[in-house]
Write a protein that holds these residues in place. Sequence first.
Motif, mmCIF file in Angstrom:
data_model
loop_
_atom_site.group_PDB
_atom_site.id
_atom_site.type_symbol
_atom_site.label_atom_id
_atom_site.label_comp_id
_atom_site.label_asym_id
_atom_site.label_seq_id
_atom_site.Cartn_x
_atom_site.Cartn_y
_atom_site.Cartn_z
ATOM 1 N N LEU A 89 0.920 -1.177 0.045
ATOM 2 C CA LEU A 89 -0.123 -0.049 0.098
ATOM 3 C C LEU A 89 0.962 1.156 0.040
ATOM 4 O O LEU A 89 2.067 1.466 0.648
ATOM 5 N N HIS B 124 -0.691 6.847 1.975
ATOM 6 C CA HIS B 124 -2.026 7.307 2.174
ATOM 7 C C HIS B 124 -3.148 6.027 2.389
ATOM 8 O O HIS B 124 -3.928 6.217 3.099
ATOM 9 N N GLN B 125 -2.757 5.015 1.507
ATOM 10 C CA GLN B 125 -3.723 3.693 1.643
ATOM 11 C C GLN B 125 -3.435 3.101 2.808
ATOM 12 O O GLN B 125 -4.376 2.612 3.626
ATOM 13 N N LYS B 126 -2.118 3.198 3.661
ATOM 14 C CA LYS B 126 -2.046 2.476 4.900
ATOM 15 C C LYS B 126 -2.665 3.325 6.065
ATOM 16 O O LYS B 126 -3.203 2.704 6.908
ATOM 17 N N GLN C 128 -5.631 5.080 5.770
ATOM 18 C CA GLN C 128 -6.980 4.728 5.320
ATOM 19 C C GLN C 128 -7.264 3.357 6.093
ATOM 20 O O GLN C 128 -8.072 3.215 6.508
#
Length: 92
Positions: free
Chosen positions: A73, A76-78, A80
Amino acid sequence: MGNNNKHYFYVLQCSDGSYYGGYTVDPERRLAEHNGGKGAKYTRARLPANMIHLEEFGDKGEALRAEYAFKRLSRHQKEQFLKAGELNAQSE
């Protein structure tokens, strides 16, 4: 070997704010290893580390797949993923 072994995927937040995902069968021991300088090379230069996410799995493969997926990830994805985990924990 029985099926009562527990396998965990965990996320550490390092002192520089970065995240480290890993696998263990003993979360408390593993966190102590990281903070004792005996964990991953990545975390040694970023101590202290705090365990901010912990998921239990029934088998090693599932836990390792969760770790692998997390490591792929973006930052940013982590963030989220971790935020969603906090929301799920609060609703239980």
